[in-house]
Design an enzyme around this catalytic site. Structure first.
Site, PDB file in Angstrom:
ATOM      1  N   GLU A   4      32.239  40.624  39.768  1.00  0.00           N
ATOM      2  CA  GLU A   4      32.175  39.098  39.951  1.00  0.00           C
ATOM      3  C   GLU A   4      30.913  38.738  40.057  1.00  0.00           C
ATOM      4  O   GLU A   4      30.276  37.750  39.247  1.00  0.00           O
ATOM      5  CB  GLU A   4      33.119  38.530  40.809  1.00  0.00           C
ATOM      6  CG  GLU A   4      34.728  38.585  40.346  1.00  0.00           C
ATOM      7  CD  GLU A   4      35.339  40.173  40.663  1.00  0.00           C
ATOM      8  OE1 GLU A   4      34.700  40.805  41.378  1.00  0.00           O
ATOM      9  OE2 GLU A   4      36.485  39.874  40.566  1.00  0.00           O
ATOM     10  N   HIS A  45      44.492  35.732  48.505  1.00  0.00           N
ATOM     11  CA  HIS A  45      45.063  35.351  47.217  1.00  0.00           C
ATOM     12  C   HIS A  45      45.316  34.014  47.153  1.00  0.00           C
ATOM     13  O   HIS A  45      45.821  33.588  45.884  1.00  0.00           O
ATOM     14  CB  HIS A  45      45.892  36.535  46.637  1.00  0.00           C
ATOM     15  CG  HIS A  45      45.154  37.680  46.050  1.00  0.00           C
ATOM     16  ND1 HIS A  45      44.953  38.572  46.933  1.00  0.00           N
ATOM     17  CD2 HIS A  45      45.109  38.091  44.784  1.00  0.00           C
ATOM     18  CE1 HIS A  45      44.476  39.641  46.411  1.00  0.00           C
ATOM     19  NE2 HIS A  45      44.454  39.416  45.085  1.00  0.00           N
TER      20      HIS A  45
HETATM   21  C1  LIG Z   1      37.042  41.065  43.569  1.00  0.00           C
HETATM   22  C2  LIG Z   1      38.300  41.069  42.922  1.00  0.00           C
HETATM   23  N1  LIG Z   1      38.382  40.990  41.769  1.00  0.00           N
HETATM   24  C3  LIG Z   1      39.415  41.167  40.870  1.00  0.00           C
HETATM   25  C4  LIG Z   1      40.839  41.469  41.427  1.00  0.00           C
HETATM   26  C5  LIG Z   1      42.128  41.458  40.745  1.00  0.00           C
HETATM   27  N2  LIG Z   1      42.401  42.965  40.885  1.00  0.00           N
HETATM   28  C6  LIG Z   1      43.220  43.534  41.640  1.00  0.00           C
HETATM   29  S1  LIG Z   1      43.370  45.009  41.327  1.00  0.00           S
HETATM   30  C7  LIG Z   1      42.423  45.046  40.088  1.00  0.00           C
HETATM   31  C8  LIG Z   1      42.174  46.643  39.362  1.00  0.00           C
HETATM   32  C9  LIG Z   1      41.507  47.433  40.406  1.00  0.00           C
HETATM   33  O1  LIG Z   1      41.277  48.611  39.801  1.00  0.00           O
HETATM   34  P1  LIG Z   1      41.124  49.923  40.497  1.00  0.00           P
HETATM   35  O2  LIG Z   1      39.782  49.878  41.361  1.00  0.00           O
HETATM   36  O3  LIG Z   1      40.832  51.268  39.537  1.00  0.00           O
HETATM   37  O4  LIG Z   1      42.183  50.180  41.654  1.00  0.00           O
HETATM   38  P2  LIG Z   1      43.615  50.654  41.257  1.00  0.00           P
HETATM   39  O5  LIG Z   1      44.627  49.376  41.098  1.00  0.00           O
HETATM   40  O6  LIG Z   1      43.809  51.516  40.017  1.00  0.00           O
HETATM   41  O7  LIG Z   1      44.387  51.469  42.261  1.00  0.00           O
HETATM   42  C10 LIG Z   1      41.679  43.740  40.079  1.00  0.00           C
HETATM   43  C11 LIG Z   1      40.934  43.539  38.639  1.00  0.00           C
HETATM   44  C12 LIG Z   1      40.787  41.600  43.008  1.00  0.00           C
HETATM   45  N3  LIG Z   1      41.845  41.735  43.650  1.00  0.00           N
HETATM   46  N4  LIG Z   1      39.326  41.466  43.449  1.00  0.00           N
END
Ligand SMILES: Cc1ncc(C[n+]2csc(CCOP(=O)(O)OP(=O)(O)O)c2C)c(N)n1
Ligand SMILES: [Mg+2]
Lengths: 457, 354
Positions: free
Chosen positions: A191, A260
């Site tokens: 972000e 959130h």
């Molecule tokens: C700063 C932020 N941006 C976006 C999100 C929304 N979000 C939650 S999980 C996620 C994906 C994360 O993927 P990864 O790091 O690969 O972890 P996984 O879910 O595969 O365990 C996103 C974009 C968030 N929670 N925090």
């Protein structure tokens, strides 16, 4: 004992769904993890898996059935050695699955106010006789982006999951198909990086629409929003305009807890150099987003997840643009002024209905724009009613209600018959538990009580 | 577009390769576990799987609200590491945290009751699935903001060094999270100050609907510390033995004062990102292939049976016991009361004694 398979809730907001397809039939053996059926939810088609081992004993709900409420038994799985008779036995023992009110998950305060209770005064923005079409907020926002992208090559959309996934909340549905990956850009989860990149692109002459998956994640980017986007025009003596929209859901969603669920309206409203918009209805969402994209300044566009699926009438016009900075009277009344914005209006309009039933006519003002704030509309109303209650999902301290109260006191002191009153979320981080979350958010009851108090009723 | 991105990924990978001396994983697929360790690993991984299946089911019944991210498929990562840590080492991770808590020995009842938002939950019902903690078990959360746990985990390592307590902070994050800037700010400080932190990237190939190839210019996440001089290694995260072996070495590196280490665990999540994700961005065949050929629990199960360490009946018994524990947790999570309304206003600030 045979195991009942219940219609599952598959999203925080789902209450019922369509059982679109069975992938197994009676007699089939299933193991945990096997996909047994497909279900259409309010957002998508999902697969459901068996979690127990056994054999499909009976199917209660045929495929193609619509509106199956969550927790309805849809099938029975028989364990090793059980046969049909076990199902009948289970039915006669009649203690079906442990069921708590399934709506627990979606309870928070979105009492379904019927939109028809909104007595919209003849809208000066819409020529009389204009054809209207019913759109959800989600569709209205998408249409606004589509129209502006068709109109101006410099407009592009970027953010996490906006293109191939069609938006985490499906607001950018179809954009990639029409405009391609040059103009609809999936970003990594970064972000701070892409907000800064957006500001640079705006300095370079483009018009970025930057989606934050939710505004909670814009906290990672807030330095660029404030220090780079909002202040550079001033610091450059007027040279470095930054035409950019930062948009996404803001406020409290359902049961997602403190990190959130937060309303950032007051945060951004404090910053000179920004404009802040937060619509309630679909026509405002469309008309204001179009104006925000055309605006030569950085605009913070605060949407609300709980409203995305709500439908409203939207005018069918070639180019429907609502200038930023004006409030709208949703309902006229002479007894008390209720001021709110975004999902705060869900509670506010509900309260206005209840008050009307008790003979108190509330005037309901939808701010729409938080900065600049349309004080003229508020003051005119207060001069008529002599009373004001503000309603917001944010916290009271240094909030939108605090700002409005201060200005009403200094600009219309002599007209007030009661102290300005603020309704807000409780002064706590948002809790997860269903009962506490409900207590933390504003409610129809609180507004009714406050309105009666200022009316001395 | 996708192909050109991939090409540049390979290029930048080879250009950073020579910078830091790293041991490439030597395909350690041989069984290095004793029969007892195999049984333990089997039991603990199965515990997570059954717990998560139950959580998924309870979400479907509306008993769990909001977001709920399941760990199914990734069990070997936390169990392998938990078999290598010392008493006192800390875990910190993202919102996909149920497995980490169970691996540290947190009570399934307390975890499940937090999922349902009840007073007996680890956060008294105030945190939910994504935000749970236990000082007693050295679990520092449960964080909802992608990558935010990484500087915090680095800070735990700072306190370990400062206090000289010999503990290592095991800091987990996802493949998607590895594009957040704060991770690189953390890497720099961790190496600069030789902090005892083991960074564990759980590369399950996807960040929500975005595959790693669509989000990362350099897909070798084990080498993301190269420019800071942090060594890293790729590990078969579906193989609990390989995970344990690699993390034992990496933990030793961190504990001996050499500073941080990065382990990239190649793993896979079987379910959607959260309960409401239809996962249309990948094929059923891809998921099925992973399940059929790489399942971490099946691997150990096959070994236990072929070595005749356990019989089918023994393993059925283990499953039965685990199901009973999970059922008890689920029962508690439904019968326990909601938090008292007065809890709304507690735990905001610590009150000073008068
Ligand atoms: C700063 C932020 N941006 C976006 C999100 C929304 N979000 C939650 S999980 C996620 C994906 C994360 O993927 P990864 O790091 O690969 O972890 P996984 O879910 O595969 O365990 C996103 C974009 C968030 N929670 N925090
Ligand atoms: Mg991932």
């Amino acid at each position: 004992m045979p195991i009942q398979v219940l219609m599952p809730a598959l999203s925080p907001t789902m209450e019922e769904g369509k059982l679109s397809k069975w992938l197994v039939k009676v007699g089939d053996a299933v193991a945990s993890g096997d996909v047994i059926a497909e279900i259409e939810t309010d957002k998508a088609t999902m697969e459901i898996e068996a979690v127990d081992e056994g054999k499909i004993g009976r199917i209660f709900i045929e495929e193609g059935t619509d509106n199956v409420a969550i927790n309805t038994p849809i099938a029975v799985i028989l364990a090793d050695g059980e046969d049909e008779s076990a199902i009948d036995e289970m039915a006669s023992n009649a203690a079906p699955a442990p069921v708590e009110t399934p709506t627990a998950a979606i309870e928070p305060a979105v009492t379904e106010t019927s939109v028809s209770s909104v007595v919209v005064e003849a809208d000066p923005e819409i020529p009389s006789g204009t054809e209207m079409v019913s759109l959800t907020i989600r569709e209205a926002l998408r249409d606004a982006m589509v129209e502006e992208m068709r109109r101006d090559e410099a407009v592009f959309v970027m953010g996490e999951e906006v293109a191939e996934y069609q938006g985490a909340y499906k607001v950018t549905q179809g954009l990639l198909d029409e405009f391609g990956d040059k103009r609809v850009v999936d970003t990594p989860i970064t972000e701070h990086g892409f907000a800064g990149l957006g500001v640079g692109a705006a300095f370079g002459g483009l018009k970025p629409v930057v989606e934050f998956m939710t505004f909670n994640f814009a906290m990672q980017a807030i330095d660029h929003i404030i220090n780079s986007a909002a202040k550079t025009l001033y610091m450059s003596g007027g040279q470095m305009g930054c035409s950019i929209v930062f948009r996404g859901p803001n406020g409290a969603a359902a049961r997602v807890a403190a990190q959130h669920s937060q309303d950032y309206a007051a945060w951004y409203a404090a910053i000179p150099g920004l404009k802040v918009v937060s619509p309630y209805s679909a026509s405002d969402a469309k008309g204001l987003l179009k104006a925000a994209i055309r605006d030569p300044n950085p605009v913070i566009f605060l949407e609300h997840e709980m409203l995305y699926g709500h439908s409203f009438d939207v005018p069918v016009l070639d180019d429907f643009v609502i200038p930023l900075g004006s409030a709208k009277i949703l309902r006229q009344g002479a007894d008390v002024t209720l001021v709110s914005y975004s999902n705060g209006l869900t509670y506010t309009l509900g309260a206005a209905d209840e008050l009307a039933a008790e003979g108190i006519n509330a005037e309901v003002i939808d701010l729409r724009s938080i900065r600049p704030l349309d004080m003229a509309t508020i003051i005119t109303s207060v001069k008529k009613t002599g009373r004001i209650v503000t309603i917001e999902e944010g916290w009271a301290t240094c909030g939108i209600g605090a700002e409005i109260s201060a200005r009403v006191v200094s600009e219309a002191f002599d007209y007030l018959d009661a102290p300005p009153t603020r309704i807000s979320s409780e002064d706590v981080p948002m809790p997860y538990a269903a009962n506490l979350e409900k207590l933390a958010l504003p409610s129809v009851d609180e507004i009714v009580v406050a309105a009666k108090a200022v009316c001395y009723a | 577009m996708a192909t050109s991105r991939k090409a540049s990924a390979t290029k930048s990978r080879s250009s950073t390769k020579s910078k830091v001396a790293t041991k490439k994983s030597k395909a350690r697929t041989t069984n290095i576990f004793t029969p007892e360790q195999d049984i333990d690993a089997y039991r603990e991984m199965l515990m997570i799987r059954r717990f998560e299946e139950k959580a998924g089911q309870m979400y479907g019944m509306g008993l769990i609200g909001g977001f709920c991210h399941l760990y199914i498929g990734q069990e070997a990562v936390v169990i392998g590491i938990s078999m290598a840590i010392n008493e006192g080492d800390q875990f910190i991770t993202s919102y996909r945290d149920h497995g980490h808590m169970l691996a540290l020995g947190m009570d399934p009842k307390g975890v499940m009751a937090e999922l349902t938002g009840r007073r007996g939950g680890y956060s008294k019902g105030k945190g939910g699935s994504m935000h749970m903690f236990s000082r007693e078990k050295n679990f520092y959360g449960g964080h909802g903001i992608v990558a935010a746990q990484v500087p915090i985990g680095t800070g735990l390592a700072f306190s370990n060094k400062y206090l000289g307590n010999g503990a290592v902070s095991v800091t987990f994050y996802g493949d998607g999270a590895s594009n957040q800037g704060q991770i690189y700010e953390s890497f720099n400080m961790a190496k600069l100050w030789s902090l005892p932190v083991l960074y564990v990237v759980e590369n399950n190939q996807y960040a929500m609907g975005t595959s790693i190839a669509r989000a990362s210019s350099n897909m070798d996440l084990s080498q993301r510390g190269a420019s800071f001089g942090i060594p890293g290694e790729k590990v078969d995260g579906m193989n609990v033995c390989a995970v344990k072996e690699a993390s034992a070495r990496a933990l030793e590196h961190c504990r001996s004062g050499k500073g941080p280490f990065i382990l990239e665990m190649m793993t896979y999540r079987y379910r959607g990102h959260s309960m409401s994700d239809p996962a249309k961005y990948r094929s059923k065949e891809e998921v099925q292939k992973m399940r059929a050929e790489h399942d971490p629990i099946e691997q150990v199960r096959a070994r236990l049976l072929s070595s005749k360490t356990s019989s089918e009946a023994d393993l059925k018994d283990i499953d039965k016991n685990i199901r009973a524990i999970v059922a008890e947790a689920a029962e508690f999570a439904q019968s326990d009361a909601q938090p008292d309304p007065s809890e709304l206003y507690t735990d905001i600030l610590i009150e000073l004694d008068a």
